[in-house]
Scaffold this active site. Structure first.
Site, PDB file in Angstrom:
ATOM      1  N   GLU A   1       1.537   2.507   5.737  1.00 16.49           N
ATOM      2  CA  GLU A   1       2.025   2.849   4.366  1.00 16.49           C
ATOM      3  C   GLU A   1       0.918   2.634   3.438  1.00 16.49           C
ATOM      4  O   GLU A   1       0.836   3.659   2.450  1.00 16.49           O
ATOM      5  CB  GLU A   1       2.996   1.716   3.847  1.00 16.49           C
ATOM      6  CG  GLU A   1       3.625   1.975   2.491  1.00 16.49           C
ATOM      7  CD  GLU A   1       2.854   1.167   1.454  1.00 16.49           C
ATOM      8  OE1 GLU A   1       2.876   1.746   0.385  1.00 16.49           O
ATOM      9  OE2 GLU A   1       2.302  -0.060   1.800  1.00 16.49           O
TER      10      GLU A   1
ATOM     11  N   ASP B   1       0.141   6.276   1.217  1.00 14.31           N
ATOM     12  CA  ASP B   1      -0.030   6.204  -0.223  1.00 14.31           C
ATOM     13  C   ASP B   1      -0.913   7.034  -0.656  1.00 14.31           C
ATOM     14  O   ASP B   1      -1.116   7.820  -1.752  1.00 14.31           O
ATOM     15  CB  ASP B   1      -0.026   4.998  -0.741  1.00 14.31           C
ATOM     16  CG  ASP B   1      -0.132   4.955  -2.120  1.00 14.31           C
ATOM     17  OD1 ASP B   1       0.646   5.270  -2.992  1.00 14.31           O
ATOM     18  OD2 ASP B   1      -1.243   4.331  -2.679  1.00 14.31           O
TER      19      ASP B   1
ATOM     20  N   ASP C   1       8.410   3.144   1.089  1.00 14.70           N
ATOM     21  CA  ASP C   1       7.145   2.631   1.996  1.00 14.70           C
ATOM     22  C   ASP C   1       7.228   3.228   3.158  1.00 14.70           C
ATOM     23  O   ASP C   1       5.956   3.703   3.743  1.00 14.70           O
ATOM     24  CB  ASP C   1       7.182   1.071   2.110  1.00 14.70           C
ATOM     25  CG  ASP C   1       6.910   0.474   0.798  1.00 14.70           C
ATOM     26  OD1 ASP C   1       6.148   0.829  -0.074  1.00 14.70           O
ATOM     27  OD2 ASP C   1       7.012  -0.927   1.057  1.00 14.70           O
TER      28      ASP C   1
ATOM     29  N   GLU D   1       6.024   7.022   3.008  1.00 10.98           N
ATOM     30  CA  GLU D   1       4.604   7.004   2.966  1.00 10.98           C
ATOM     31  C   GLU D   1       4.118   6.896   4.252  1.00 10.98           C
ATOM     32  O   GLU D   1       2.949   7.373   4.594  1.00 10.98           O
ATOM     33  CB  GLU D   1       3.999   6.121   1.795  1.00 10.98           C
ATOM     34  CG  GLU D   1       4.243   6.511   0.466  1.00 10.98           C
ATOM     35  CD  GLU D   1       3.835   5.316  -0.706  1.00 10.98           C
ATOM     36  OE1 GLU D   1       3.503   5.906  -1.636  1.00 10.98           O
ATOM     37  OE2 GLU D   1       3.824   4.138  -0.218  1.00 10.98           O
TER      38      GLU D   1
END
Length: 241
Positions: free
Chosen positions: A54, A58, A126, A129
């Site tokens: 995650e 991001d 999350d 990502e």
């Protein structure tokens, strides 16, 4: 090494979302910490959760959005930063994750699933990502940018046009204050179900008149949907945002 059942689930998830990525990476991207912790506590096996992926995803998302905005739109640095933040927000990513049915495939601990974790915005965002990280680790930045564009292009366009609203309650309040000089009031019309399966229906009223209704697993979500519907009605009636 994936079990036959896990492999089947991951293959289906990739197929319905058009994802070309290493299946074990995708599996890891869908492993929430509640699931991996539960396995470890039960002495079954040790797995890494999707938290590190995650983190990587991001960064890949930010770069993918920045590259798209830079190449396809003539915007100032400030405008690009604002749009990137809006499109990369938890609200938008969780909405996209729901269209991808991530909640149906994510691996959660029993307690987390029972308390609605498969529909929780933070968990879904999350996981999105983390899946993006799996795509990046398999195919590189170019494929990642294409994936981001395929899932977020509509949100990008709406944000550029000033049409992307994430906080419907605030937008509705600003509009009704400016147009009518009054603020909307929210009333719970339905509150039913056991604690783990609550369902709410909320109405938003202006000067005693019902403007919109919304339903959801939390009162907050229901209020946002009610405000969204009220905004749509006001927009059709000629109100300007």
């Amino acid at each position: 090494m994936l079990s036959a059942e896990e492999e089947k689930l991951i293959e289906k998830f990739c197929r319905i979302n058009g994802i070309e990525a290493d299946r074990e990476l995708v599996f890891r991207a869908l492993c929430h910490s509640s699931f991996t912790n539960e396995l470890a506590q039960n002495g079954e096996r040790t797995l890494e959760s999707n938290e590190r992926m995650e983190f990587l995803g991001d960064a890949v998302l930010e770069l993918s959005l920045a590259k798209t905005l830079y190449n396809e739109y003539y915007l100032t640095e400030g405008e690009m930063s604002k749009i990137r933040a809006m499109v990369g927000s938890e609200k938008v990513l969780s909405s996209v994750a729901k269209t991808m049915r991530i909640g149906d495939f994510i691996f959660l601990g029993k307690g987390e699933r029972q308390t609605g974790g498969a529909e929780r915005d933070s968990i879904l965002a999350d996981a999105f990502e983390a899946v993006l990280a799996a795509i990046f680790l398999t195919g590189g930045l170019g494929v990642s940018v294409e994936f981001v564009q395929s899932k977020l292009s509509d949100y990008i366009e709406r944000a550029v046009e000033g049409e992307l609203i994430l906080d419907y309650k605030t937008s509705l309040q600003e509009l009704t204050q400016a147009r009518f000089g009054s603020r909307p009031l929210y009333e719970t019309l339905l509150d039913e179900g056991p604690p783990q399966e609550k369902w709410f229906k909320v109405g938003v009223f202006l000067d005693g008149s019902l403007m919109g209704e919304g339903e959801g697993r939390t009162k907050k979500a229901a209020e946002q949907l009610a405000a969204k519907h009220a905004l749509e009605i006001l927009k059709k009636s000629g109100a300007k945002k």
